[in-house]
Design a protein around this motif. Structure first.
Motif, PDB file in Angstrom:
ATOM      1  N   VAL A 392       0.833  -1.210   0.000  1.00 46.86           N
ATOM      2  CA  VAL A 392       0.000   0.000   0.000  1.00 46.86           C
ATOM      3  C   VAL A 392       0.866   1.258   0.000  1.00 46.86           C
ATOM      4  O   VAL A 392       0.595   2.222  -0.734  1.00 46.86           O
ATOM      5  N   PHE A 395       2.239   1.869  -3.583  1.00 53.45           N
ATOM      6  CA  PHE A 395       1.266   2.463  -4.498  1.00 53.45           C
ATOM      7  C   PHE A 395       1.048   3.937  -4.158  1.00 53.45           C
ATOM      8  O   PHE A 395       1.000   4.793  -5.052  1.00 53.45           O
ATOM      9  N   ALA A 408      -9.129   4.975  -3.820  1.00 55.39           N
ATOM     10  CA  ALA A 408      -8.101   4.167  -4.480  1.00 55.39           C
ATOM     11  C   ALA A 408      -7.209   3.463  -3.463  1.00 55.39           C
ATOM     12  O   ALA A 408      -6.827   2.297  -3.641  1.00 55.39           O
ATOM     13  N   THR A 412      -6.840  -0.623  -3.084  1.00 55.43           N
ATOM     14  CA  THR A 412      -5.522  -1.260  -3.116  1.00 55.43           C
ATOM     15  C   THR A 412      -5.287  -2.075  -1.854  1.00 55.43           C
ATOM     16  O   THR A 412      -4.796  -3.217  -1.910  1.00 55.43           O
ATOM     17  N   ALA A 416      -4.903  -6.119  -1.842  1.00 57.08           N
ATOM     18  CA  ALA A 416      -3.650  -6.700  -1.375  1.00 57.08           C
ATOM     19  C   ALA A 416      -3.884  -7.631  -0.192  1.00 57.08           C
ATOM     20  O   ALA A 416      -3.320  -8.738  -0.124  1.00 57.08           O
ATOM     21  N   ILE A 437      -4.183  -8.588  -8.914  1.00 56.69           N
ATOM     22  CA  ILE A 437      -5.003  -7.467  -8.438  1.00 56.69           C
ATOM     23  C   ILE A 437      -6.071  -7.128  -9.465  1.00 56.69           C
ATOM     24  O   ILE A 437      -7.249  -6.911  -9.133  1.00 56.69           O
ATOM     25  N   VAL A 477      -6.208   1.900 -10.046  1.00 58.01           N
ATOM     26  CA  VAL A 477      -5.359   0.789  -9.615  1.00 58.01           C
ATOM     27  C   VAL A 477      -5.061  -0.143 -10.781  1.00 58.01           C
ATOM     28  O   VAL A 477      -3.907  -0.498 -11.040  1.00 58.01           O
ATOM     29  N   THR A 478      -6.091  -0.520 -11.504  1.00 57.55           N
ATOM     30  CA  THR A 478      -5.891  -1.505 -12.575  1.00 57.55           C
ATOM     31  C   THR A 478      -5.067  -0.940 -13.731  1.00 57.55           C
ATOM     32  O   THR A 478      -4.336  -1.687 -14.385  1.00 57.55           O
ATOM     33  N   VAL A 481      -1.452  -1.479 -12.865  1.00 55.90           N
ATOM     34  CA  VAL A 481      -1.100  -2.900 -12.935  1.00 55.90           C
ATOM     35  C   VAL A 481      -1.024  -3.352 -14.392  1.00 55.90           C
ATOM     36  O   VAL A 481      -0.150  -4.143 -14.770  1.00 55.90           O
TER      37      VAL A 481
END
Length: 754
Positions: A392, A395, A408, A412, A416, A437, A477-478, A481
């Protein structure tokens, strides 16, 4: 004709000159003498602005490509006490015999009695204009002579010689006139003029045939024999007796940059055999230059700022190589790989201790160590929170998330945590990675399949609160990733379910870790933050180790602002806490203003070594305050390349900043530079850390989601997953383990047992 000091035949500018070594050299000479006798002083100039500025600007006209030179020689000879007394008697004699009115005698009496500046008595009747001018001149001379008689300064005889040369006819005279004009600043009651005789159509000065020999002899030998005696006081010539100051704004002056305290005498002398010292660089003291060091026992936080290519990283590499070769555990994070490529040839003889995490090489055939952020294989249940915090924080720092990004951050954190919990129910070869994720957030079927294996709070979040979020809530987030998955090199590092890289084991075993995220883009920044926060959280996990067994681990973080993006001050807090668990941080970046306020406060409050090369004016003012005003901001901005100011801790004392000159890595570690052994180093790292081919790891990752589902479908949990953690207060858990068709999970063991 005469011969110059370099052997070239030179000639008077009035002649044609002789040829020697293929060129002709012309010379102009002049001797300056006082225009009036010693009763009249030169003008006393203040030191601001610098009176030497005219000479510096005149010297700027000299062109080295033309073989030109310009020299001003000032010889001062103090008068002996007898000569000074004779000079003052001459002044008194002059004052006593000047004029029948006796005004000069009255002047001497008043001057001798300290009456100050006498004023001649006014006449009863005003004369014409010429008489009025004469009275003003006499009044001025009275005051000047009074000052001269009452002065207590040392008296000097003076000889001034000026000599200019050039290979172009006429240039020496132009240079000489520019230098002579600079003396006009001292013109007052007296002034300096060129000595010589006017013959109407010609001027016979020091260049004349019968005076040139004497001039050149005095110029070369320093013999004091002025053409005309002249007397000056120390106050008059104060501007001659110093180098140009900071108030001289003309170019072409070698400047010191300002006052810097000398290096402390107690500073240890460094040698490569001193395992207990950290190298600093060359310092100069009364004994001459020497290689200085500072005790590792006094080194906790180190911070160095400075412009790129000014020696900041050079110092860090020198220190890292020494620590690694001395047997200490250390970690070097270089965003651009250049530092790692310079370090590795010096570590070939300790290859068994070297671990590399390097994303710079590209291609499917490159071999990479596996590192799974979410594996719980071989870890205790209480380590889950440590792993979660590292992810965390990474990020949040990489994406500069703060309070306004709360949603967000929550997504996350919950993703996680869920993957870490899931990892505890899967074999090591099926542990989810960071790329799952996206599967958890975006694939409803995959999420529904893993939901029964999660704790009650995770189940509640995914089943009740998550569906209420808008569809685009997951994209911050995505998206990142997805960008990670676009890099084959990143897949090779983070896409392996099994994890061979464990920074906690590296700390405890004294390993040498070389890390490079291979850039400063968003995905590279995220990988760099994974490395840093994983390391700091691993340091905090050493609370299970007695303090005396916590092996120091030296961490070098270049471009530290890359890991300092979280607004909550996470990096500052972790740095402060990790020092208690053996981490010694060396932080480097170009500008302290790029750090968050919390991090800069933490560094400067706890620092034991503070160093800086040249920075901009605002950053220099900040660092000057940290040096307690011992140096000015202007001094910092004018540091030469590869020199820096350093303030260190010696025992109980923090030293004032002192000047250090950097030593090149190639010079300091030339005896252990073995680039021919790099293939053997790579083979040792392959064997020691189990590095695998990147293409193979990427291929396995593509089917990991399906293999996880397939494994979960063959097993069925009979109770919420958090029952195994004893999450209900006061109850040890209704069932001591999680019973499945073929698996009994015992929470006291690290792995399920069949």
């Amino acid at each position: 004709m005469t011969t110059s000091t370099d052997g070239d035949v030179i000639s008077s500018p009035h002649g044609g000159g002789d040829i020697s070594r293929g060129r002709r050299v012309y010379v102009a000479r002049a001797e300056l003498v006082l225009a009036r006798d010693g009763s009249c002083p030169l003008r006393e100039l203040p030191l601001k602005p610098d009176p030497l500025e005219g000479f510096v600007r005149a010297g700027g006209l000299v062109r080295g490509d033309l073989g030109e030179s310009a020299s001003v020689v000032v010889d001062l000879l103090p008068l002996s006490p007898a000569e000074q007394a004779r000079h003052r008697r001459q002044l008194r004699a002059k004052s006593g015999g000047a004029g029948s009115s006796g005004r000069w005698q009255n002047l001497w009496e008043q001057a001798r009695s300290g009456a100050g500046h006498p004023v001649p008595p006014r006449r009863s009747r005003t004369g014409g204009p010429d008489q009025e001018i004469q009275r003003l001149v006499e009044r001025r001379d009275l005051r000047v002579l009074a000052d001269r008689l009452t002065a207590t300064d040392v008296l000097f005889g003076v000889q001034v010689l000026v000599r200019c040369t050039s290979s172009i006819r006429g240039r020496p005279q132009a240079l000489l006139q520019a230098l002579v004009a600079a003396w006009e600043a001292w013109a007052g009651h007296n002034w300096l003029r060129i000595h010589g005789t006017h013959l109407g159509v010609a001027f016979l000065g020091s260049d004349s045939l019968w005076r040139r020999r004497s001039f050149d002899q005095r110029f070369a030998s320093g013999r004091f024999d002025p053409a005309r005696a002249g007397v000056v006081t120390a106050h008059e010539i104060a501007g001659w007796l110093k180098p140009p100051t900071r108030h001289c704004h003309a170019p072409g002056v070698a400047r010191s940059g300002g006052y810097v305290p000398p290096p402390p005498h107690a500073l240890p002398t460094f040698t490569t055999a001193r395992r207990d010292l950290l190298p600093l660089g060359l310092v100069t003291g009364p004994e001459g230059p020497r290689m200085a060091g500072v005790a590792l026992a006094d080194t906790y936080f180190s911070y160095m700022a400075g412009r790129s290519r000014f020696g900041k990283t050079e110092l860090a590499i020198n220190q890292f190589i020494h620590l690694a070769r001395a047997g200490h555990g250390c970690f070097f994070l270089d965003p651009h790989e250049d530092g790692l490529e310079r370090i590795k040839p010096h570590l070939t003889d300790i290859a068994d201790r070297v671990v590399e995490v390097n994303l710079a090489p590209r291609g499917l055939d490159h071999r990479q160590v596996g590192w799974n952020l979410f594996t719980m294989h071989g870890r205790r249940p209480d380590e889950l929170e440590t792993r979660l915090a590292a992810v965390v924080d990474s990020f949040a720092s990489a994406l500069r998330w703060g309070e306004i990004n709360n949603r967000a951050l929550t997504l996350t954190a919950m993703a996680a945590k869920s993957l870490l919990e899931l990892s505890r129910h899967l074999p090591a070869e099926l542990a989810p990675t960071v790329f799952q994720i996206t599967s958890l957030l975006a694939d409803a079927d995959w999420r529904a399949a893993v939901l029964p294996w999660l704790s009650r709070d995770c189940q509640a979040f995914w089943s009740t609160r998550f569906p209420r979020l808008p569809g685009d809530a997951i994209t911050p987030v995505t998206n990142l990733v997805d960008r990670l998955s676009s890099s084959t090199a990143v897949k090779g590092l983070l896409g392996s379910p099994t994890s061979a890289y464990d920074v906690r084991r590296c700390m405890d075993a004294g390993k040498v870790v070389l890390a490079c995220p291979a850039g400063t883009g968003d995905k590279d920044r995220l990988v760099a933050n994974f490395l840093v926060y994983d390391l700091l959280q691993a340091a905090l996990s050493r609370k299970d180790t007695p303090p005396e067994r916590r092996r120091p681990f030296y961490v070098f973080l270049d471009e530290v602002q890359t890991y300092d993006g979280a607004s909550q001050g996470n990096l500052a807090a972790l740095l402060e806490q990790s020092a208690k668990y053996g981490v010694r941080a060396f932080l480097l970046n170009q500008n302290p203003e790029r750090l968050t306020a919390a991090t800069f406060d933490a560094v400067t409050t706890n620092r034991s070594l503070l160093a800086t090369t040249t920075v901009n004016a605002r950053a220099a003012a900040v660092l000057a305050r940290e040096y307690a005003g011992e140096v000015t901001a202007q001094t910092i901005t004018k540091l030469e390349r590869f020199t820096y100011l350093a303030s260190v801790t010696l025992g109980r004392d923090v030293t004032p900043p002192f000047l250090v000159r950097g030593v090149p890595v190639s010079e300091m570690w030339a005896d252990c530079y073995r680039p021919e052994d790099l293939p053997a180093l790579a083979a040792a790292m392959d064997q020691g850390s189990g590095r695998r081919r990147v293409g193979d790891v990427a291929a396995e990752l593509d089917g990991l989601d399906g293999r996880i589902l397939e494994h979960l479908q063959t097993r069925r949990p009979t109770a919420p997953a958090d029952a195994q953690h004893g999450s209900r207060p006061g109850k040890p858990g209704r069932a001591s383990g999680l019973v499945t068709d073929a698996l009994v999970y015992d929470p006291t063991k690290e792995e399920p047992s069949r």
